[in-house]
Design an enzyme around this catalytic site. Sequence first.
Site, PDB file in Angstrom:
ATOM      1  N   SER A 114       0.954  -1.323  -0.204  1.00  0.00           N
ATOM      2  CA  SER A 114       0.159  -0.366  -0.115  1.00  0.00           C
ATOM      3  C   SER A 114       1.141   1.281  -0.028  1.00  0.00           C
ATOM      4  O   SER A 114       0.300   2.588  -0.459  1.00  0.00           O
ATOM      5  CB  SER A 114      -0.730  -0.067   1.287  1.00  0.00           C
ATOM      6  OG  SER A 114      -0.228   0.406   2.531  1.00  0.00           O
TER       7      SER A 114
ATOM      8  N   LYS B 187      -0.111   4.967   6.898  1.00  0.00           N
ATOM      9  CA  LYS B 187      -0.906   5.406   5.687  1.00  0.00           C
ATOM     10  C   LYS B 187      -0.237   7.415   5.523  1.00  0.00           C
ATOM     11  O   LYS B 187       0.814   7.812   6.178  1.00  0.00           O
ATOM     12  CB  LYS B 187      -2.073   6.107   5.497  1.00  0.00           C
ATOM     13  CG  LYS B 187      -2.911   4.491   5.153  1.00  0.00           C
ATOM     14  CD  LYS B 187      -2.566   3.845   3.888  1.00  0.00           C
ATOM     15  CE  LYS B 187      -3.495   2.523   4.803  1.00  0.00           C
ATOM     16  NZ  LYS B 187      -2.568   1.205   3.399  1.00  0.00           N
TER      17      LYS B 187
END
Length: 193
Positions: free
Chosen positions: A43, A109
């Site tokens: 990711s 993230k």
Amino acid sequence: MAHTQGFGRRYIKAFFKGFFVAVPMTVTFLDRVACVARVEGASMQPSLNPGGRQASDVVLLNHWSIRNYDVQRGDIVSLVTEMDLSLVLLNFLFYILRSPRNPEQKIIKRVIALEGDIIKTIGYKKKYVKVPHGHIWVEGDHHGHSFDSNAFGPVSLGLLHARATHILWPPKRWQKLQPILPPERKPLQREQE
């Protein structure tokens, strides 16, 4: 023989005394100042784990730098929904990062938008979202392979756990992580305060 028993007792007593001081101090340091965590998955590629499954990056997570929820666009942050002290003790060096939706999933993230920003989403239920007060919008760098705000929406600042500041492993990737916001992901508008 009596001298040996006295030495053994003193040794055991000193060990336990040190243990009961060192463990709380270490847990406090890992919880409030900094720890390290292994980043797995695709990711955050290419920023983290550019080699894919062959090698996972290990990053330094700085808890102290976000104690006042002071983050900026482009920061790479870890998010967590709950702290399990037993997991911290079992995984002494590697902190567990949990997803806002799935507490079993680790999450790290990039901050894309701050409270008051209006962001164009990628596949979220609304095309445009104004990030509410006390929230941030986070995304993985590899958009097709990231479970992020485009799936679960804005994230409460209360879930902010740490800022990833450095890549520590592998040695050939040692570096300080700079806050970088991809030009195509800049907020469309900032609400005037």
